[in-house]
Motif scaffolding. Structure first.
Motif, PDB file in Angstrom:
ATOM      1  N   ALA A 110      -1.035  -5.241  -3.250  1.00 40.22           N
ATOM      2  CA  ALA A 110      -1.223  -5.163  -1.652  1.00 40.22           C
ATOM      3  C   ALA A 110      -2.789  -5.154  -1.358  1.00 40.22           C
ATOM      4  O   ALA A 110      -2.709  -5.784   0.132  1.00 40.22           O
ATOM      5  N   ARG A 111      -3.712  -4.780  -1.827  1.00 42.05           N
ATOM      6  CA  ARG A 111      -4.936  -5.385  -1.449  1.00 42.05           C
ATOM      7  C   ARG A 111      -5.165  -6.568  -1.119  1.00 42.05           C
ATOM      8  O   ARG A 111      -6.086  -7.293  -0.322  1.00 42.05           O
ATOM      9  N   ALA A 112      -4.367  -7.661  -2.440  1.00 41.89           N
ATOM     10  CA  ALA A 112      -4.495  -8.958  -2.195  1.00 41.89           C
ATOM     11  C   ALA A 112      -4.397  -9.829  -0.879  1.00 41.89           C
ATOM     12  O   ALA A 112      -4.800 -10.480   0.521  1.00 41.89           O
ATOM     13  N   HIS A 113      -3.883  -8.857   0.460  1.00 42.49           N
ATOM     14  CA  HIS A 113      -3.013  -9.328   1.020  1.00 42.49           C
ATOM     15  C   HIS A 113      -2.691  -8.066   2.196  1.00 42.49           C
ATOM     16  O   HIS A 113      -3.136  -8.357   3.777  1.00 42.49           O
ATOM     17  N   GLU A 114      -4.117  -7.491   2.373  1.00 42.92           N
ATOM     18  CA  GLU A 114      -4.305  -5.531   2.907  1.00 42.92           C
ATOM     19  C   GLU A 114      -3.334  -5.577   3.115  1.00 42.92           C
ATOM     20  O   GLU A 114      -4.007  -4.858   4.839  1.00 42.92           O
ATOM     21  N   VAL A 115      -3.156  -4.723   2.739  1.00 43.38           N
ATOM     22  CA  VAL A 115      -1.912  -4.125   2.792  1.00 43.38           C
ATOM     23  C   VAL A 115      -2.113  -3.050   2.391  1.00 43.38           C
ATOM     24  O   VAL A 115      -2.201  -2.098   1.250  1.00 43.38           O
ATOM     25  N   ALA A 116      -1.572  -1.860   2.845  1.00 44.51           N
ATOM     26  CA  ALA A 116      -2.132  -0.435   2.400  1.00 44.51           C
ATOM     27  C   ALA A 116      -1.142   0.072   2.316  1.00 44.51           C
ATOM     28  O   ALA A 116       0.027   0.428   3.709  1.00 44.51           O
ATOM     29  N   LEU A 117      -1.039   1.645   1.112  1.00 46.17           N
ATOM     30  CA  LEU A 117       0.592   1.759   1.577  1.00 46.17           C
ATOM     31  C   LEU A 117       0.255   3.367   2.242  1.00 46.17           C
ATOM     32  O   LEU A 117      -0.638   4.197   1.263  1.00 46.17           O
ATOM     33  N   VAL A 118       0.765   4.011   2.762  1.00 43.15           N
ATOM     34  CA  VAL A 118       0.407   5.078   4.066  1.00 43.15           C
ATOM     35  C   VAL A 118       1.852   6.114   3.443  1.00 43.15           C
ATOM     36  O   VAL A 118       1.690   7.383   4.172  1.00 43.15           O
ATOM     37  N   GLY A 119       2.484   5.948   2.659  1.00 45.71           N
ATOM     38  CA  GLY A 119       3.928   7.193   2.643  1.00 45.71           C
ATOM     39  C   GLY A 119       4.720   6.909   1.550  1.00 45.71           C
ATOM     40  O   GLY A 119       4.482   5.543   1.429  1.00 45.71           O
ATOM     41  N   GLY A 120       4.937   8.118   0.968  1.00 43.71           N
ATOM     42  CA  GLY A 120       6.335   7.426   0.246  1.00 43.71           C
ATOM     43  C   GLY A 120       6.841   9.112  -0.136  1.00 43.71           C
ATOM     44  O   GLY A 120       6.974   9.980   0.324  1.00 43.71           O
ATOM     45  N   ASN A 121       8.181   8.998  -1.068  1.00 42.64           N
ATOM     46  CA  ASN A 121       8.444  10.218  -1.863  1.00 42.64           C
ATOM     47  C   ASN A 121       8.922   9.965  -3.347  1.00 42.64           C
ATOM     48  O   ASN A 121       9.214   8.009  -3.842  1.00 42.64           O
ATOM     49  N   LEU A 122       9.405  10.761  -4.124  1.00 43.13           N
ATOM     50  CA  LEU A 122       8.969  10.575  -5.500  1.00 43.13           C
ATOM     51  C   LEU A 122      10.041  11.253  -6.032  1.00 43.13           C
ATOM     52  O   LEU A 122       9.993  12.900  -5.438  1.00 43.13           O
ATOM     53  N   THR A 123      11.614  10.549  -6.449  1.00 44.96           N
ATOM     54  CA  THR A 123      12.699  12.090  -6.649  1.00 44.96           C
ATOM     55  C   THR A 123      12.864  12.162  -8.111  1.00 44.96           C
ATOM     56  O   THR A 123      12.327  10.620  -8.415  1.00 44.96           O
ATOM     57  N   ARG A 124      13.176  12.714  -8.409  1.00 47.48           N
ATOM     58  CA  ARG A 124      14.169  12.789 -10.171  1.00 47.48           C
ATOM     59  C   ARG A 124      15.104  11.464 -10.132  1.00 47.48           C
ATOM     60  O   ARG A 124      16.458  12.543  -9.136  1.00 47.48           O
ATOM     61  N   GLY A 125      15.574  10.881 -11.057  1.00 48.28           N
ATOM     62  CA  GLY A 125      17.130  10.626 -11.233  1.00 48.28           C
ATOM     63  C   GLY A 125      17.208   8.814 -11.632  1.00 48.28           C
ATOM     64  O   GLY A 125      15.522   8.556 -12.620  1.00 48.28           O
ATOM     65  N   PRO A 126      17.731   7.947 -11.535  1.00 47.81           N
ATOM     66  CA  PRO A 126      17.814   6.775 -12.085  1.00 47.81           C
ATOM     67  C   PRO A 126      17.437   5.407 -11.498  1.00 47.81           C
ATOM     68  O   PRO A 126      16.723   6.188 -10.910  1.00 47.81           O
ATOM     69  N   LEU A 127      16.282   5.129 -12.011  1.00 49.53           N
ATOM     70  CA  LEU A 127      14.975   4.367 -11.531  1.00 49.53           C
ATOM     71  C   LEU A 127      15.962   3.856 -10.438  1.00 49.53           C
ATOM     72  O   LEU A 127      16.344   2.546 -11.026  1.00 49.53           O
ATOM     73  N   ASN A 128      14.933   3.268  -9.306  1.00 54.54           N
ATOM     74  CA  ASN A 128      15.362   2.946  -8.496  1.00 54.54           C
ATOM     75  C   ASN A 128      14.555   2.846  -7.710  1.00 54.54           C
ATOM     76  O   ASN A 128      12.866   3.922  -7.090  1.00 54.54           O
ATOM     77  N   ILE A 129      13.477   1.061  -7.461  1.00 45.88           N
ATOM     78  CA  ILE A 129      12.455   1.303  -6.352  1.00 45.88           C
ATOM     79  C   ILE A 129      12.737   1.143  -4.813  1.00 45.88           C
ATOM     80  O   ILE A 129      12.890  -0.262  -5.106  1.00 45.88           O
ATOM     81  N   GLY A 130      12.266   1.564  -3.697  1.00 43.74           N
ATOM     82  CA  GLY A 130      12.535   1.464  -2.557  1.00 43.74           C
ATOM     83  C   GLY A 130      11.373   0.854  -1.883  1.00 43.74           C
ATOM     84  O   GLY A 130      10.427   1.968  -2.037  1.00 43.74           O
ATOM     85  N   VAL A 131      11.064  -0.075  -1.017  1.00 42.49           N
ATOM     86  CA  VAL A 131       9.837  -0.317  -0.665  1.00 42.49           C
ATOM     87  C   VAL A 131      10.144  -0.892   1.077  1.00 42.49           C
ATOM     88  O   VAL A 131      11.125  -1.423   1.076  1.00 42.49           O
ATOM     89  N   GLN A 132       9.143  -0.403   1.604  1.00 39.86           N
ATOM     90  CA  GLN A 132       9.550  -0.733   3.671  1.00 39.86           C
ATOM     91  C   GLN A 132       8.382  -0.938   3.858  1.00 39.86           C
ATOM     92  O   GLN A 132       7.153  -0.954   3.128  1.00 39.86           O
ATOM     93  N   LEU A 133       7.985  -2.697   4.394  1.00 40.84           N
ATOM     94  CA  LEU A 133       7.118  -2.915   4.635  1.00 40.84           C
ATOM     95  C   LEU A 133       6.773  -3.153   6.119  1.00 40.84           C
ATOM     96  O   LEU A 133       7.448  -3.773   7.042  1.00 40.84           O
ATOM     97  N   THR A 134       6.117  -3.077   6.765  1.00 39.55           N
ATOM     98  CA  THR A 134       5.795  -3.016   8.880  1.00 39.55           C
ATOM     99  C   THR A 134       4.759  -4.140   8.654  1.00 39.55           C
ATOM    100  O   THR A 134       3.539  -3.662   7.768  1.00 39.55           O
ATOM    101  N   GLY A 135       5.274  -5.246   9.053  1.00 39.50           N
ATOM    102  CA  GLY A 135       4.272  -5.767   8.935  1.00 39.50           C
ATOM    103  C   GLY A 135       3.872  -6.629  10.867  1.00 39.50           C
ATOM    104  O   GLY A 135       4.514  -5.609  11.745  1.00 39.50           O
ATOM    105  N   CYS A 136       3.032  -7.093  11.847  1.00 41.73           N
ATOM    106  CA  CYS A 136       3.108  -7.509  13.154  1.00 41.73           C
ATOM    107  C   CYS A 136       2.799  -9.142  13.399  1.00 41.73           C
ATOM    108  O   CYS A 136       2.553  -9.512  12.430  1.00 41.73           O
ATOM    109  N   VAL A 137       3.399  -9.576  14.293  1.00 42.81           N
ATOM    110  CA  VAL A 137       3.495 -10.893  14.664  1.00 42.81           C
ATOM    111  C   VAL A 137       2.790 -11.268  16.845  1.00 42.81           C
ATOM    112  O   VAL A 137       3.073 -10.426  17.231  1.00 42.81           O
TER     113      VAL A 137
END
Ligand SMILES: [Mg+2]
Length: 319
Positions: A110-137
């Motif tokens: 994230a730092r290498a590409h100047e991306v900030a983590l701005v939020g998310g959530n943590l849940t108990r359950g089978p391991l699953n990693i979801g990321v949503q990314l917003t960019g601009c053009v």
């Protein structure tokens, strides 16, 4: 619940780049962001599921890297600059060591590409990693899959097939082999082509990132562009490690493997050299492998002959 907010504070606050367009980041009900002037927003999401995208016991640092990398790669394929990420993490147990490593892998990229983590959530359950990314053009400048035209060159960045070869755990006799380590690293820490992606508006006709394999993804681009394609398999950019370890099967892995997170770029004849120059400036290998055609359908050529592709399998090429 209290423990979860503690974990989020400990591992995910201020993760990635510090950006002044983040008015409110991790810790509230939602993030508040300032959209850049004159730009359009580009959104993508992808998840990694244990047992589907990675094996149980995988290195959490690699998972943190990959979860962001797959989204950065999609953003790059649109010609967009990545800005902000959200993370939805489902974990079977709250393991501080695992979270620390995961966050470190995510944060470094994230730092290498100047991306900030701005939020998310943590849940108990089978391991699953979801990321949503917003960019601009810049308004109207996003690159799509559908802009290719007959005669356009098709180029691939980097090398392909490495991740497929590196996906399998190393067998005992090959653990110390340099080639094996190289391929493993290509799978665990893919290099999304963010900088080159941002340079594509004005150069590329169309673009797609290689997530499901060169054959499938190039055919997707051609179909979206209402073209056929003709590719010379001998032109595929293959690493020395892939050639050394997989010999005759290297090109099969390259065509069918997936998870390369390289870019496939369509470019007109006159823009080919400017694209290659731009890629060279950014130290990104970029190789023309074939062209889009007016005639529909895909022709994969090897030694001048058309390869037959069976619908059932990737490995069923017949010469
Ligand atoms: Mg994609």
């Amino acid at each position: 619940v209290a423990q979860e907010s503690d974990l989020i504070r400990r591992h995910f606050t201020g993760l990635g780049a510090a950006r002044d367009d983040v008015l409110l980041g991790v810790g509230d009900d939602a993030a508040v962001l300032r959209a850049p002037d004159g730009c359009e927003l580009v959104l993508t999401t992808d998840s990694l599921v244990e047992g589907v995208h990675f094996l149980p016991g995988s290195d959490p640092r690699s998972l943190g890297h990959r979860a962001l990398a797959v989204n950065l790669s999609d953003c790059a394929a649109m010609g967009a600059r990545p800005l902000w990420a959200l993370l939805a993490l489902t974990l079977p147990v709250a393991d501080d060591d695992w979270l620390r490593e995961f966050a470190a892998g995510f944060a470094a990229l994230a730092r290498a590409h100047e991306v900030a983590l701005v939020g998310g959530n943590l849940t108990r359950g089978p391991l699953n990693i979801g990321v949503q990314l917003t960019g601009c053009v810049a308004s109207g400048a996003a690159i799509t899959r559908s802009g290719g035209r007959p005669g356009d060159w098709l180029c691939l960045t980097g090398t392909v097939g490495d991740a497929a070869a590196g996906r399998q755990p190393a067998s005992g006799t090959l653990v110390n082999d340099d080639h094996r380590r190289f391929l493993r690293h290509r799978f665990e820490f893919p290099t999304p082509r963010v900088e080159l992606g941002m340079a594509l508006p004005g150069l590329a006709s169309a673009c797609i990132d290689i997530s499901d394999g060169v054959r499938v993804d190039l055919e997707r681009l051609a179909e979206a562009s209402h073209c056929g394609l003709q590719i010379e398999v001998e032109r595929l950019p293959l690493s020395a490690a892939l050639r050394a370890l997989h010999g005759e099967n290297a090109w099969r892995l390259a065509l069918s493997g997936g998870e390369d997170y390289e870019l496939a770029i369509a470019v007109t004849e006159t823009r080919l050299q400017p694209l290659l120059n731009r890629a060279a400036e950014k130290d990104v290998p970029c190789t023309p492998v074939g062209r889009l055609t007016a005639q529909s359908g895909a022709q994969w050529l090897r030694a001048g002959a058309v390869l037959e592709v069976s619908p059932g399998g990737f490995d069923h090429f017949a010469t």
